[in-house]
Design a protein around this motif. Structure first.
Motif, short mmCIF file in Angstrom:
data_model
loop_
_atom_site.label_atom_id
_atom_site.label_comp_id
_atom_site.label_asym_id
_atom_site.label_seq_id
_atom_site.Cartn_x
_atom_site.Cartn_y
_atom_site.Cartn_z
N ASN C 63 0.81 -1.22 0.00
CA ASN C 63 0.00 0.00 0.00
C ASN C 63 0.84 1.27 0.00
N LYS C 64 1.87 1.26 -0.83
CA LYS C 64 2.70 2.45 -0.92
C LYS C 64 2.10 3.44 -1.91
N PRO C 65 2.18 4.72 -1.60
CA PRO C 65 1.78 5.72 -2.60
C PRO C 65 2.85 5.80 -3.69
N PRO C 66 2.56 6.52 -4.79
CA PRO C 66 3.54 6.61 -5.88
C PRO C 66 4.88 7.12 -5.39
N SER C 67 5.93 6.54 -5.95
CA SER C 67 7.28 6.93 -5.59
C SER C 67 8.15 6.68 -6.81
N TRP C 68 9.45 6.96 -6.74
CA TRP C 68 10.32 6.74 -7.88
C TRP C 68 10.45 5.26 -8.20
N GLU C 69 10.33 4.40 -7.18
CA GLU C 69 10.42 2.96 -7.45
C GLU C 69 9.11 2.44 -8.05
N HIS C 70 8.01 2.91 -7.48
CA HIS C 70 6.69 2.45 -7.95
C HIS C 70 5.88 3.66 -8.35
N ALA C 255 -6.73 1.91 2.45
CA ALA C 255 -5.29 1.87 2.57
C ALA C 255 -4.61 2.66 1.45
N THR C 256 -5.05 2.40 0.22
CA THR C 256 -4.52 3.18 -0.89
C THR C 256 -5.56 3.26 -2.00
#
Lengths: 330, 347, 290
Positions: C63-70, C255-256
């Motif tokens: 449940n990660k928000p957008p980032s450089w990896e994802h 969660a996301t």
């Protein structure tokens, strides 16, 4: 000379965008005197129908527009007139009948209601008076037993009968001018003869002037005294019918008269005008008939000739025949 | 005398009105063509004239079996085509071709001119390869007065007259012995009609096919026909040579048609008779003589007994109890008759 | 034979030129065309474009928000949403085009035959079509899925059956009117065989409405796949499709929200783009206009 009933001067009609217009009617002059019957003859794309529609400003604007010229009816300028006033003249002063008698009638209204509506628009009268008038009109246009046909619907009439009803509607308010656009083209010859007779009859009885548009010179010869020949948006000849038949001045008219097959003539081959009828607005310079003309000269490709007068009732727009008659008269 | 190319024997067509529903009565049958017989020889042009609904177009299609006849036989070069199987009939179509009225609708819009003209050739295997096909198409285009360079264009780019030339080239491609032309010039502009009439006349003289020319315009017919058949409500009213029909018409309907045709001239060639009333519907053909409801000469017998098509002069037949040369007096002195605008007789 | 002087209309645009007009005629269509092309490109090259394995779970990044990896974040199993979207476009797009094409083939054939020959065949086809049309396609799909189970091919089959009557009806109606055209009679009179007449003179002239219908159904087909997957009878998890990305995202919405946004947007954009192209195709191919 009496005042003209209808006077069209220098009429030009254009289609398409203003930046690159297609000129479909070019400098048309047309005069109809009270009680006179005038014909316009021409092939497809000649502009004869657009000319007749322009008179009542019935050409759809946009895409088309009247670009120049004047149209007066009994001295009143129809082009300057507000639409509401013009609507008032339609039907009362100037009436029109069209080629398709079926689609010009409302299929879900009785004949009485449709003729009655035409009367109601312009004249105030009681219901009984109106019915009497409808019966009288139906009788005028030769519908047998009119009383019993009042409640009939258009589909219950044959093509010829429908055209009679159309004429009844057109003459309901005693118009001064009746414009008939190919009124008999959809009809059979024996029915056509009936309708043409009826038009002559109505004209005699009501003293209505007639502007008859047709592709058939024979039809025009039946009804009219004078005829305008149109080609590719131009009037190329304007003459009384006798003079036109006996001594046509424009090569197109000559060709047309020789190309039309006749019931009596025994020629084994018909004269043929070469080439195709040009599309509206495709000719930008010179005489529109140049490409198909057998008398053409260099000047014809450059400049459109003006109408030149050959007699008091006969003019034509042709460089060649104009010079010939000048030579002859000199 | 030549063997006839076409023989029609008592050909008839009734279009069934269709079944009635639960709520409405069955519509009446349409008697489109009723007992028509004639023969045509090689190189002859027979014109069939009549008003709309007279069955002339149906007759043309019956002769080509584009419509199945309800009765009678059609013989082409001696073969009865009404009994041929589908495959046999297709082979027969090499000998019989048709030119259509509508120059706009009768050419398949998404094909090129070459494909359209070559289609009959390919059907009958008359061209072996593409080169041969294009050569033949070029030849046909030249024959009908079009430049061969246009063969890869679309029909949309052609005017009515040019399309009719293409239709003629298509019909001619297989060198048929019989061509039916259904109102081939009626959709064309006046100045174009003459071109097409002359073209068909020239081609017919050259190729000597039998030509059935269906038309409503008597003036056009006069130019192209050798013989003329006048139809009314599915029946032949009168048939004869061109001279007989135009100069000594014997059936009142023929005379009325002649007198009603508008002419672009000042002196009417025929005295004017205006027929009363409308053409009856082909769903309700009058008893007796079908023309009696409009005929100025109708007598009691005409209402009950239908007159047979009988010989009235050598080569001329008319279906009228009172057939007589010029019985309505429209052509009193032959075609060049009254120069003056004679008083109109009203029927 | 004297050749007469000719004047011909200027040559018409050829097919390639008209196709170019279809796709590049208006700005909106250009954008729509590029969009659809982009999606197809992505679907075709999914293995190379997707940064991660769409099935690979990772418990450390849930449940990660957008980032450089994802770029689009991760879902509740820690799977990369962008990769799932890219792989999912395969299912969604194949689905979107397969059913309409199959339905056009089957329905078109039935419609042309029944329209051309009429009679008993026509009656049977018309009744069948009426019957099928009275079922909403979604309901039909659910019914079949309930009976046979979900899965890609079952759903394709169901939607093909559901779309077929529409094509049959349009093909039949246009065939009936084309059959009245004089050029059909002209072909018969020339001796052309019936199958050739149908293939050469009927089919090309009824293609325009069929193609338009195909674009319309392609849009709804993508939508329906999403719906069915969302209901759990379309593409089966864990395989990704836009529909089940939304479905799984919904369960996890607190969660996301990124999976839902990505899936929803993708569907909206593709459906809109296909519809715009469909309109342009209709304008261009309609024989009444040309």
């Amino acid at each position: 000379m009496s005042a003209p009933l209808l006077n069209v001067q220098g009429l030009c009609v254009e289609f398409g965008p203003k930046a690159a217009p297609i000129r479909v009617i070019n400098d048309v002059n047309l005069r109809v005197d009270p009680g006179e019957a005038v014909g316009i003859v021409g092939e497809s794309g000649s502009g004869k129908s657009i000319t007749s529609l322009s008179i009542l400003r019935l050409v759809p604007e946009p895409p088309s527009r009247i670009a120049a010229g004047s149209i007066t009816f009994e001295g009143r300028d129809l082009l300057a007139m507000p639409k509401s006033q013009l609507r008032h003249m339609r039907g009362r002063d100037i009436a029109m009948i069209f080629q398709e008698p079926m689609s010009s009638l409302n299929p879900v209204m009785t004949v009485e209601a449709q003729i009655g509506e035409a009367i109601m628009l312009h004249e105030r009268m009681s219901r009984a008076e109106r019915r009497a008038r409808v019966i009288q009109l139906l009788r005028l246009v030769g519908i047998p037993d009119p009383e019993s046909r009042l409640k009939a619907y258009p589909h219950q009439f044959s093509g010829g009968m429908r055209q009679r009803v159309m004429i009844a509607i057109a003459v309901a308010c005693n118009p001064k001018l009746l414009i008939a656009d190919e009124p008999t083209t959809a009809l059979d010859v024996t029915i056509q003869a009936q309708v043409l007779d009826l038009m002559k009859d109505v004209r005699e009885k009501l003293n209505t002037a007639i502007l008859l548009i047709s592709h058939d010179l024979g039809v025009i010869a039946e009804v009219c005294e004078r005829v305008l020949v149109m080609y590719a948006g131009h009037v190329v000849e304007d003459a009384d019918i006798r003079s036109l038949f006996e001594n046509p001045k424009h090569p197109y008219t000559r060709g047309l008269l020789r190309a039309v097959p006749s019931l009596t003539d025994e020629r084994s081959r018909l004269y043929q005008i070469p080439g195709s009828v040009p599309q509206a607005g495709s000719i930008k310079q010179g005489c529109p008939f140049y490409a198909r003309c057998d008398l053409r000269q260099n000047i014809c490709a450059q400049t459109m000739p003006a109408m030149s007068r050959h007699s008091s009732s006969h003019q034509a727009a042709c460089w060649v025949t104009q010079n010939l008659s000048e030579v002859r008269s000199a | 005398m030549n063997q006839p190319i076409i023989q029609a024997e008592n050909v008839g067509k009734i279009f069934p009105g269709g079944g009635g529903g639960l709520w409405r009565p069955a519509p009446p049958d349409v008697r489109a063509v009723d007992g028509v017989s004639f023969e045509m020889t090689r190189g002859e042009t027979l014109a069939v004239v009549g008003e709309s609904g007279c069955g002339k177009s149906t007759l043309g299609r019956l002769l080509l079996r584009l419509i199945e006849p309800s009765s009678g036989r059609v013989l082409i070069e001696g073969t009865d085509i009404t009994t041929l199987s589908g495959a046999e009939m297709r082979q027969m179509r090499r000998k019989v071709q048709m030119v259509f009225q509508d120059p706009y609708g009768s050419l398949s819009p998404r094909r090129t001119i070459a494909q359209l003209i070559a289609e009959p050739l390919q059907v009958f295997g008359l061209v072996k390869n593409r080169r041969q096909m294009r050569e033949r198409v070029a030849e046909l285009l030249t024959q009908v007065g079009l430049p061969p360079s246009v063969m890869d264009r679309n029909p949309r780019q052609f005017s009515g007259g040019q399309r009719q030339r293409i239709g003629i080239a298509r019909a001619l491609s297989v060198d048929p012995s019989f061509i039916v032309a259904d109102e081939p010039v009626s959709a064309l502009d006046v100045s174009i009609q003459a071109q097409i009439i002359n073209l068909m006349q020239d081609l017919q003289q050259e190729k000597q096919f039998s030509f059935l020319f269906i038309a409503h315009d008597l003036a056009v017919v006069r130019h192209i026909a050798h013989r003329v058949a006048v139809m009314y409500l599915g029946q032949v009213m009168e048939i004869g040579t061109k001279r007989q029909i135009y100069e000594v018409p014997q059936h009142p309907y023929t005379q009325a048609l002649l007198s009603a045709a508008p002419e672009a001239r000042l002196d009417r060639p025929y005295r004017r008779i205006v027929l009363k009333g409308d053409v009856p519907s082909p769903t309700a053909v009058p008893e007796g003589c079908s023309f009696h409801t409009r005929c100025p000469l109708a007598q009691g017998i005409c209402r009950v007994e239908r007159p047979p098509l009988a010989q009235v002069a050598p080569g001329q037949m008319a279906a009228c109890h009172f057939a007589a040369p010029n019985s309505l007096g429209v052509a009193a002195a032959g075609p060049s008759l009254d120069k003056s605008n004679s008083p109109r007789a009203r029927a | 034979m004297a050749t007469i002087e000719q004047d011909f209309a200027p040559p018409e645009p050829g097919l390639s030129q008209r196709l170019r007009r279809v796709f590049f005629g208006r700005t909106a269509t250009v954008i729509a065309t590029i969009t659809v092309a982009l999606f197809i490109f992505v679907a075709a090259f999914a293995p190379w474009l997707a940064p991660y394995d769409p099935m690979a779970q990772s418990f450390i990044s849930i449940n990660k928000p957008p980032s450089w990896e994802h770029w689009l974040g991760t879902d509740q199993f820690g799977r990369d949403v962008l990769s799932r979207m890219i792989w999912g476009s395969r299912n969604s797009l194949i689905f979107g085009f397969l059913s309409p094409v199959l339905a056009a083939l089957i329905g078109g054939t039935l419609g042309v035959l029944s329209g051309y020959f009429g009679g008993i065949l026509d009656r049977i086809v018309t009744r069948l079509v009426d019957m099928l049309l009275s079922f909403p396609e979604l309901l039909l799909a659910i019914l079949v899925a309930a009976a046979l189970g979900g899965g890609f091919w079952n759903v394709v089959a169901v939607l093909t059956v559901a779309f077929t009557p529409g094509f049959a009806r349009v093909a039949r109606a246009t065939t009936l009117s084309v059959k009245q055209e004089p050029y059909i009679e002209s072909a018969i009179a020339a001796g052309v065989r019936t199958p050739v007449i149908i293939l050469r003179h009927v089919v090309p002239n009824i293609m325009a409405p069929i193609v338009v219908l195909m674009t319309l159904w392609a849009a709804s087909s993508i939508r329906l796949e999403a719906t069915l997957s969302f209901l759990g009878i379309g593409t089966q998890p864990p395989a990704p499709s836009w529909g089940n990305i939304i479905r799984e995202g919904l369960a996890n919405i607190f969660a996301t929200s990124w999976p839902i946004i990505a899936g929803g947007l993708a569907i909206t954009i593709v459906v809109l783009a296909i519809s715009i192209i469909g309109d342009q195709v209709r304008d261009e191919l309609d024989p009444e206009i040309n």
